[in-house]
Design a protein around this motif. Structure first.
Motif, PDB file in Angstrom:
ATOM      1  N   ASN A 168     -62.077  48.715  11.599  1.00 32.20           N
ATOM      2  CA  ASN A 168     -62.279  50.049  11.394  1.00 32.20           C
ATOM      3  C   ASN A 168     -61.374  50.768  12.331  1.00 32.20           C
ATOM      4  OD1 ASN A 168     -63.387  52.716  11.661  1.00 32.20           O
ATOM      5  ND2 ASN A 168     -65.716  52.085  11.814  1.00 32.20           N
ATOM      6  N   ARG A 180     -65.980  43.978  11.962  1.00 29.61           N
ATOM      7  CA  ARG A 180     -66.190  45.499  11.142  1.00 29.61           C
ATOM      8  C   ARG A 180     -65.469  46.601  12.176  1.00 29.61           C
ATOM      9  NH1 ARG A 180     -72.151  46.424   8.368  1.00 29.61           N
ATOM     10  NH2 ARG A 180     -71.895  44.522   6.774  1.00 29.61           N
ATOM     11  N   GLU A 223     -54.647  48.726   8.760  1.00 24.07           N
ATOM     12  CA  GLU A 223     -55.398  50.063   9.120  1.00 24.07           C
ATOM     13  C   GLU A 223     -54.668  51.005   9.877  1.00 24.07           C
ATOM     14  OE1 GLU A 223     -58.273  50.252   7.861  1.00 24.07           O
ATOM     15  OE2 GLU A 223     -59.016  48.381   7.127  1.00 24.07           O
ATOM     16  N   ARG A 258     -69.187  50.513  10.583  1.00 24.11           N
ATOM     17  CA  ARG A 258     -68.221  50.809   9.676  1.00 24.11           C
ATOM     18  C   ARG A 258     -67.831  52.141   9.280  1.00 24.11           C
ATOM     19  NH1 ARG A 258     -70.680  47.175   4.536  1.00 24.11           N
ATOM     20  NH2 ARG A 258     -68.905  45.632   4.419  1.00 24.11           N
ATOM     21  N   THR A 259     -68.499  53.215  10.000  1.00 19.61           N
ATOM     22  CA  THR A 259     -68.045  54.584   9.913  1.00 19.61           C
ATOM     23  C   THR A 259     -67.255  55.249  11.022  1.00 19.61           C
ATOM     24  OG1 THR A 259     -69.981  55.344  11.242  1.00 19.61           O
ATOM     25  CG2 THR A 259     -70.635  54.776   9.080  1.00 19.61           C
ATOM     26  N   THR A 260     -66.977  56.248  10.858  1.00 22.61           N
ATOM     27  CA  THR A 260     -66.169  57.306  11.662  1.00 22.61           C
ATOM     28  C   THR A 260     -66.975  57.227  13.115  1.00 22.61           C
ATOM     29  OG1 THR A 260     -66.645  59.062  11.068  1.00 22.61           O
ATOM     30  CG2 THR A 260     -64.834  58.163  10.146  1.00 22.61           C
TER      31      THR A 260
END
Length: 359
Positions: free
Chosen positions: A100, A96, A176, A19-21
């Motif tokens: 992203n 996810r 996104e 879920r993160t960069t």
């Protein structure tokens, strides 16, 4: 037992990172290994799902992994929340990553190829990611049919719930990318058109254009809460791209079934006008053969009379105003062509006669 628990903890951390960069550093090989890891843990769930002692121990380890010192009760889990989640961890990881925007282009395309594999022989021993998402789609389709009356008008979406799931994933990604950079959705769609199996991609585009507009929800919540997500305004971005790409539009109108195109045209006036314009252009390419007594093309790529008639028949079975617009266009072409009443002189006369309309 301890090595298994460590595997579980490490993958739960991978799921949290998805879920993160940090996923910007993941290449396709990393994504492939993560999916292979997820499939291994899905087998663990299948093997130990009925062993209460083992499953409870695994779930307790997962809950303790995310618990902060001094907390009481279950902790919020950015990774695996419980043992049951192990049964669809590959789906959860994929959804996810697709949502992203930090995921790199090559990795994103690799992931999409797992959902758009094209023709091939399935492996009977290994359920594919597409297959597992299909099961999820079937459950979600039942909820959609109960909650949204609009789907009753779209049998295409009801008949192929997997295609609808792929369409929702596409629209989510468009959202996104659009938030990240101007012009991103168009570049993404052009890249997908070049890289993915084109016929399947066009079906997904059609399914996306049939979805009703609504505010999207993160798709992984569907796995946890069992509630469906519908797309937002990304369908308009998709429609603009399609209408702006003449080669894609021709392929869209030529390769997709007549009934599906009629459904899409009934929902989008701009597309219906473009589709009708292509049909009339194709009709002008046909010439009447006195020997054969029918309309034929002069080039191999010309649309046959039977296909042209079938597509007009489908459009004329649509409710107004689409049906009225089609007859108006045909009668206008007939008038410009000399307004003949005798068969064989004007293709528009013959089409109207075949469709059961008086000129």
């Amino acid at each position: 037992m301890e090595p298994l628990l460590q595997h579980l903890e490490r993958f739960s951390e991978v799921l949290a990172v998805s879920r993160t960069t940090h996923v910007s550093t993941w290449d396709p090989a990393t994504v492939r290994r993560a999916l292979q890891w997820a499939r291994y843990l899905r087998h663990i769930h299948k093997r130990f799902g009925r062993h209460a002692r083992i499953s409870k121990a695994l779930e307790r380890r997962l809950q303790n992994q995310w618990k902060q010192p001094g907390d009481s009760g279950p902790a919020p889990a950015p990774g695996l929340a419980n043992f049951q989640a192990l049964g669809h961890c590959d789906q959860l990881l994929s959804l996810r990553l697709l949502a992203n925007p930090a995921l790199g282009g090559a990795s994103f395309h690799y992931l999409l190829q797992q959902l758009f594999p094209g023709p091939g022989v399935p492996d009977a021993e290994e359920e594919t990611l597409q297959g597992s998402l299909a099961r999820l789609a079937r459950r979600r389709a039942a909820i959609h049919m109960l909650r949204f009356n609009a789907y009753g008008e779209n049998p295409v979406l009801q008949e192929d719930s997997l295609m609808k799931t792929q369409a929702e994933l596409l629209l989510r990604r468009l959202q996104e990318v659009g938030e990240a950079e101007a012009g991103g959705p168009g570049r993404l769609l052009s890249s997908l058109w070049e890289r993915l199996p084109q016929n399947n991609f066009l079906k997904v585009v059609a399914a996306a254009l049939l979805l009703p507009p609504s505010s999207p929800r993160p798709q992984e919540e569907e796995l946890e809460l069992g509630s469906p997500r519908t797309p937002g305004e990304e369908g308009q971005e998709l429609l603009r791209w399609l209408l702006g790409k003449s080669d894609v539009m021709v392929a869209f109108c030529r390769s997709l079934p007549a009934g599906l195109l009629t459904s899409v045209a009934g929902h989008h006036a701009e597309l219906s006008r473009a589709y009708l314009g292509l049909l009339t252009d194709w009709g002008r390419q046909l010439r009447y053969s006195l020997q054969k007594g029918l309309w034929i093309g002069t080039e191999s790529q010309d649309v046959p009379w039977e296909e042209l008639l079938s597509r007009f028949q489908s459009l004329c079975q649509a409710p107004p105003p689409l049906k009225d617009e089609v007859f108006t266009a045909l009668k206008s072409c007939k008038a410009q062509d000399g307004d003949f009443e005798v068969p064989g002189l004007s293709i528009w006369t013959d089409l109207l006669l075949s469709l059961g309309s008086s000129a």
